[in-house]
Write an enzyme that holds these catalytic residues in place. Sequence first.
Site, PDB file in Angstrom:
ATOM      1  N   LYS A 173       0.862  -1.286   0.233  1.00  0.00           N
ATOM      2  CA  LYS A 173       0.103   0.176   0.045  1.00  0.00           C
ATOM      3  C   LYS A 173       0.750   1.354   0.101  1.00  0.00           C
ATOM      4  CE  LYS A 173      -3.414  -0.865  -0.372  1.00  0.00           C
ATOM      5  NZ  LYS A 173      -3.906  -1.495  -1.656  1.00  0.00           N
ATOM      6  N   ARG A 291       5.567   4.353   4.015  1.00  0.00           N
ATOM      7  CA  ARG A 291       4.421   4.856   4.172  1.00  0.00           C
ATOM      8  C   ARG A 291       4.170   5.285   5.769  1.00  0.00           C
ATOM      9  NH1 ARG A 291      -1.456   4.220   1.120  1.00  0.00           N
ATOM     10  NH2 ARG A 291      -2.043   6.333   1.788  1.00  0.00           N
ATOM     11  N   SER A 299      -5.155   2.099   4.672  1.00  0.00           N
ATOM     12  CA  SER A 299      -5.154   1.512   3.013  1.00  0.00           C
ATOM     13  C   SER A 299      -5.148  -0.033   3.006  1.00  0.00           C
ATOM     14  CB  SER A 299      -3.796   2.157   2.444  1.00  0.00           C
ATOM     15  OG  SER A 299      -3.986   1.696   1.256  1.00  0.00           O
TER      16      SER A 299
HETATM   17  N1  LIG Z   1       1.294   8.277  -7.554  1.00  0.00           N
HETATM   18  C1  LIG Z   1       0.949   7.865  -6.416  1.00  0.00           C
HETATM   19  N2  LIG Z   1       1.630   8.463  -5.342  1.00  0.00           N
HETATM   20  C2  LIG Z   1       1.196   7.964  -4.138  1.00  0.00           C
HETATM   21  N3  LIG Z   1       0.208   7.056  -4.003  1.00  0.00           N
HETATM   22  C3  LIG Z   1      -0.316   6.480  -4.934  1.00  0.00           C
HETATM   23  C4  LIG Z   1      -0.259   6.929  -6.336  1.00  0.00           C
HETATM   24  N4  LIG Z   1      -0.948   6.209  -6.926  1.00  0.00           N
HETATM   25  C5  LIG Z   1      -1.635   5.474  -6.073  1.00  0.00           C
HETATM   26  N5  LIG Z   1      -1.339   5.630  -4.795  1.00  0.00           N
HETATM   27  C6  LIG Z   1      -1.829   5.089  -3.514  1.00  0.00           C
HETATM   28  O1  LIG Z   1      -1.149   4.088  -3.137  1.00  0.00           O
HETATM   29  C7  LIG Z   1      -1.991   3.016  -2.544  1.00  0.00           C
HETATM   30  C8  LIG Z   1      -1.791   1.500  -3.085  1.00  0.00           C
HETATM   31  O2  LIG Z   1      -0.430   0.999  -2.984  1.00  0.00           O
HETATM   32  P1  LIG Z   1      -0.143  -0.112  -3.711  1.00  0.00           P
HETATM   33  O3  LIG Z   1      -0.339   0.091  -5.131  1.00  0.00           O
HETATM   34  O4  LIG Z   1       1.570  -0.412  -3.351  1.00  0.00           O
HETATM   35  O5  LIG Z   1      -1.027  -1.359  -3.164  1.00  0.00           O
HETATM   36  S1  LIG Z   1      -0.663  -2.838  -3.319  1.00  0.00           S
HETATM   37  O6  LIG Z   1       0.024  -3.182  -1.982  1.00  0.00           O
HETATM   38  O7  LIG Z   1      -0.223  -3.281  -4.462  1.00  0.00           O
HETATM   39  O8  LIG Z   1      -1.781  -3.524  -3.129  1.00  0.00           O
HETATM   40  C9  LIG Z   1      -3.109   3.586  -2.595  1.00  0.00           C
HETATM   41  O9  LIG Z   1      -3.324   4.228  -1.497  1.00  0.00           O
HETATM   42  P2  LIG Z   1      -4.838   4.881  -0.547  1.00  0.00           P
HETATM   43  O10 LIG Z   1      -5.609   5.451  -1.432  1.00  0.00           O
HETATM   44  O11 LIG Z   1      -4.633   5.416   0.508  1.00  0.00           O
HETATM   45  O12 LIG Z   1      -5.582   3.231  -0.081  1.00  0.00           O
HETATM   46  C10 LIG Z   1      -3.362   4.614  -3.878  1.00  0.00           C
HETATM   47  O13 LIG Z   1      -4.133   5.578  -3.659  1.00  0.00           O
END
Ligand SMILES: Nc1ncnc2c1ncn2[C@@H]1O[C@H](COP(=O)(O)OS(=O)(=O)O)[C@@H](OP(=O)(O)O)[C@H]1O
Length: 504
Positions: A173, A291, A299
Site C-alpha cells: 500500500k 509510508r 489503506s
Molecule cells: N502516484 C501515487 N503516489 C502516491 N500514492 C499513490 C499513487 N498512486 C496510487 N497511490 C496510492 O497507493 C496505494 C496503493 O498502494 P499499492 O499499489 O502499493 O498497493 S498494493 O500493495 O499493490 O496493493 C493507494 O493508497 P490509498 O488510496 O490510501 O488506499 C493509492 O491511492
Amino acid sequence: MKELPTLQELPSSLPSPSLFPSRRQSRKSVNVENINKHRKSNNSSNSSTNMTHNALEKLGLFVIFLCLCSISVNHLILLEESESVHHVLHVSNSSNRNKRQELTVPANDLQQRNHFRDVPSQQPLSTSTLSSTTTLMGTHRSFGNNIYTCTYGNTTVTVPTHTPTFIMIGVQKSGTTALLTYFREHPQILETKKKFTREAHFFDTSWNSLIKKAKAMGLTQATEKNCYILETYMYLFQTEQVLEQRRRRQGNDDLPSLFTFEKTPSYFANPMIAQRIQQIVPWSKVILILRNPTDRLYSQYKMTIKDVFDLRKYSLEDMVHHELYAMKYQYNMTTAPLLLGEEETLAEYRDDNNTLQSIPTFTPQNVPFNHPIPPHQWTPPHKSLGKYTDHGPLGHHILLRRGLYSIQLQWWLKHFTIDDNMLVIDYSDLTSNTQEVYERILRFCNIPVVTQNQELQKVRADERKDHRPLSNTTRHYLQQFYAPYNAQLEALLGHHWNAQKLGW
Ligand SMILES: Nc1ncnc2c1ncn2[C@@H]1O[C@H](COP(=O)(O)OS(=O)(=O)O)[C@@H](OP(=O)(O)O)[C@H]1O
C-alpha cells in the site's frame, strides 16, 4: 514514560513467513466461490428434463468457453512479445557448448514452465553458449562480465546479471502499483511476464514448491538448487527472447539493452526474502517505499474489506484488537512499551487458575497493553507457531505487524546496504513529487532516464475512504502504538526520517 528499547534489544526475527501469505489466495477462493454460485444457480433454475439438458449443454459450453478463455489468456501472456513459439536463447546442450543453439519450445510448454507451482521436474531447457567464458559456480558472489553462469546436473544456466535490475519489495500500500505502471511505459523496461497477477511472489509463494522440485530432481547441493531456482526465475523475464524478437523485427543488431523488474510488496514483511534474493540474484537492487504506518494500515484495511467478503462486517478496531490479542496470547509476543506508559493488565479477565476467560470487545482505548516479556523476546517462542494464522476474524490479513518497519528493515540490512543496493523512499515524496521519485529510482538502477510524455497520475486510488473513515481516536491510538518503532526506524535510517518531521 517508558524508555525505548535499545537497538540491541530489538528482536531479530518475526514469526515465520507463513504469517504473511499473499492476498492472492483469498482472491482465488472468492473467484472459485463465484464460479460455484454460478453453477448452482444454473442448475436450480431448470426443472424439466429438456431444460436440464439445455442447462447441461449450456454448462458444458460455458465450461468449454472458460477453458478456451483461460488458454487464450495464457497464450496472450506468452504471445505478447513473441509469436506462437518461443525461441529460447542462451540455451544449448552442455555437450555442445561452443555452438549457439536456438531451442524452439512450444508456447504451451513454456507456459507451464512459467507457472511456478507446476515447475517441471524433467530436465530443463538451459545450457549455455557462454559458460566457457565464466563459470562462477559455487562462488555466487562474483558476477563480472555481465554474465553469470552456473550448472546443475547436465544443465548450464547463463543469465545476464541485470535480470531483474530491481525488485520493488514494499511496503504494501505504498504506491507500488502506480510505479509499476510508470515503469511499463519506459521503452527499455520490461516487467515480469506474469502481468495478469501483477505480483510475482516468486521468493515467497513459489519458493517452497521450488525447493521440493529441486529435491525431487535429486539436486542435493545448495549451489545446484540455487542454479535451478535461478533458471526458473529467469523464465519470468525472458529479456533475451524479447530482444531477439525486436532485432528480427527491426533488422537491427544494435538495440539498447533491456531492463527488468518485478514488484511483490509483501516481500518486505517476510524475514526470509532478503537472504533468498541474495542467494539467487545478488546483482538485483531492491526498492523500498515507506509510508506512514497508520495510513498504510488504513489503506490495507480498505483493501481487505473490499476483497474479502467475510471480513466486511468488521471494523478496523475489531481487526486491530484481534491481531493484538493473537500476538500476545497465540504468539507470546509483546510490543514495544507504549510511550504513554499507560499499561493495563488482563488480570481482571483471568480466573483463579490464571486461565484467560472470554475477553470483552475492546475499543482502541482499552486494548490490553501490558508487556510482561521484554522486547528482545518479541519473537514467538517456537518457529512452528508461524504455521498458524491469527484467531478471530483477521485470519492471515495481518494489519498491524506490517507497519513495524524497524523490525523488518533489520532483516534486510543484514543482506543489503542502503544507497548501495537498496533504495529507501519516503511515500510522501512519491505523492508530492512523483516524477522526481520515478527518476531517482531509474538513476539508482543505472537505467537511462526517459521523461514521460504525460503527467504521472495516481493509480488505483481507493475512493471508498468516506465509507468507513479512520476516526481521530483510532488514528491517535495507532500513532502511539507505532511511535517506538518509528523512533527505532529513525535510528536505523538517519534523522531525515524523523517521525515528527514526516508527520507520522
Ligand atoms: N502516484 C501515487 N503516489 C502516491 N500514492 C499513490 C499513487 N498512486 C496510487 N497511490 C496510492 O497507493 C496505494 C496503493 O498502494 P499499492 O499499489 O502499493 O498497493 S498494493 O500493495 O499493490 O496493493 C493507494 O493508497 P490509498 O488510496 O490510501 O488506499 C493509492 O491511492
